[in-house]
Design a protein around this motif. Sequence first.
Motif, PDB file in Angstrom:
ATOM      1  N   ALA A  43     -20.050 -59.583 -64.961  1.00 16.91           N
ATOM      2  CA  ALA A  43     -18.945 -59.737 -65.906  1.00 16.91           C
ATOM      3  C   ALA A  43     -18.363 -61.149 -65.879  1.00 16.91           C
ATOM      4  O   ALA A  43     -18.199 -61.761 -66.943  1.00 16.91           O
ATOM      5  N   PRO A  44     -18.040 -61.724 -64.707  1.00 11.50           N
ATOM      6  CA  PRO A  44     -17.518 -63.092 -64.716  1.00 11.50           C
ATOM      7  C   PRO A  44     -18.523 -64.106 -65.258  1.00 11.50           C
ATOM      8  O   PRO A  44     -18.140 -65.050 -65.941  1.00 11.50           O
ATOM      9  N   ARG A  45     -19.810 -63.885 -64.990  1.00 13.35           N
ATOM     10  CA  ARG A  45     -20.831 -64.791 -65.534  1.00 13.35           C
ATOM     11  C   ARG A  45     -20.830 -64.754 -67.052  1.00 13.35           C
ATOM     12  O   ARG A  45     -20.898 -65.786 -67.708  1.00 13.35           O
ATOM     13  N   ASP A  46     -20.769 -63.551 -67.605  1.00 19.25           N
ATOM     14  CA  ASP A  46     -20.747 -63.408 -69.060  1.00 19.25           C
ATOM     15  C   ASP A  46     -19.499 -64.053 -69.649  1.00 19.25           C
ATOM     16  O   ASP A  46     -19.566 -64.715 -70.687  1.00 19.25           O
ATOM     17  N   GLU A  47     -18.360 -63.869 -69.000  1.00 17.98           N
ATOM     18  CA  GLU A  47     -17.113 -64.448 -69.493  1.00 17.98           C
ATOM     19  C   GLU A  47     -17.170 -65.977 -69.446  1.00 17.98           C
ATOM     20  O   GLU A  47     -16.726 -66.648 -70.375  1.00 17.98           O
ATOM     21  N   ARG A  48     -17.715 -66.529 -68.374  1.00 19.78           N
ATOM     22  CA  ARG A  48     -17.856 -67.997 -68.292  1.00 19.78           C
ATOM     23  C   ARG A  48     -18.779 -68.510 -69.387  1.00 19.78           C
ATOM     24  O   ARG A  48     -18.505 -69.538 -70.017  1.00 19.78           O
ATOM     25  N   ARG A  49     -19.862 -67.778 -69.625  1.00 27.57           N
ATOM     26  CA  ARG A  49     -20.804 -68.196 -70.670  1.00 27.57           C
ATOM     27  C   ARG A  49     -20.127 -68.203 -72.038  1.00 27.57           C
ATOM     28  O   ARG A  49     -20.275 -69.134 -72.820  1.00 27.57           O
ATOM     29  N   ARG A  50     -19.343 -67.156 -72.313  1.00 27.50           N
ATOM     30  CA  ARG A  50     -18.634 -67.097 -73.590  1.00 27.50           C
ATOM     31  C   ARG A  50     -17.596 -68.208 -73.701  1.00 27.50           C
ATOM     32  O   ARG A  50     -17.413 -68.792 -74.771  1.00 27.50           O
TER      33      ARG A  50
ATOM     34  N   GLU B 226     -24.925 -51.512 -54.458  1.00 25.90           N
ATOM     35  CA  GLU B 226     -25.546 -52.696 -55.041  1.00 25.90           C
ATOM     36  C   GLU B 226     -25.419 -52.699 -56.563  1.00 25.90           C
ATOM     37  O   GLU B 226     -25.183 -53.738 -57.170  1.00 25.90           O
ATOM     38  N   ALA B 227     -25.558 -51.544 -57.186  1.00 24.92           N
ATOM     39  CA  ALA B 227     -25.430 -51.463 -58.648  1.00 24.92           C
ATOM     40  C   ALA B 227     -24.021 -51.825 -59.087  1.00 24.92           C
ATOM     41  O   ALA B 227     -23.826 -52.562 -60.051  1.00 24.92           O
ATOM     42  N   VAL B 228     -23.030 -51.343 -58.366  1.00 20.71           N
ATOM     43  CA  VAL B 228     -21.638 -51.658 -58.707  1.00 20.71           C
ATOM     44  C   VAL B 228     -21.371 -53.135 -58.455  1.00 20.71           C
ATOM     45  O   VAL B 228     -20.724 -53.807 -59.263  1.00 20.71           O
ATOM     46  N   ARG B 229     -21.857 -53.655 -57.372  1.00 24.77           N
ATOM     47  CA  ARG B 229     -21.641 -55.071 -57.032  1.00 24.77           C
ATOM     48  C   ARG B 229     -22.275 -55.976 -58.076  1.00 24.77           C
ATOM     49  O   ARG B 229     -21.676 -56.959 -58.502  1.00 24.77           O
ATOM     50  N   ARG B 230     -23.482 -55.652 -58.516  1.00 26.31           N
ATOM     51  CA  ARG B 230     -24.147 -56.472 -59.535  1.00 26.31           C
ATOM     52  C   ARG B 230     -23.364 -56.473 -60.833  1.00 26.31           C
ATOM     53  O   ARG B 230     -23.246 -57.496 -61.490  1.00 26.31           O
TER      54      ARG B 230
END
Length: 51
Positions: free
Chosen positions: A23-30, A14-18
Amino acid sequence: MAGIWRDFLTALVEAVRRRDTQAPRDERRRAVQRLAEQKIREDQREHPPEG
């Protein structure tokens, strides 16, 4: 004892999956932030502030 290992492995997965989904969320936000800043600059060039 097997239950402890199962819980440990589940938590690890679960930690790896989160982290992978974060990462993609952060990239989309940027990317959205960069696009917004670019549009603001373009708008300011086309319509300079009157003063």
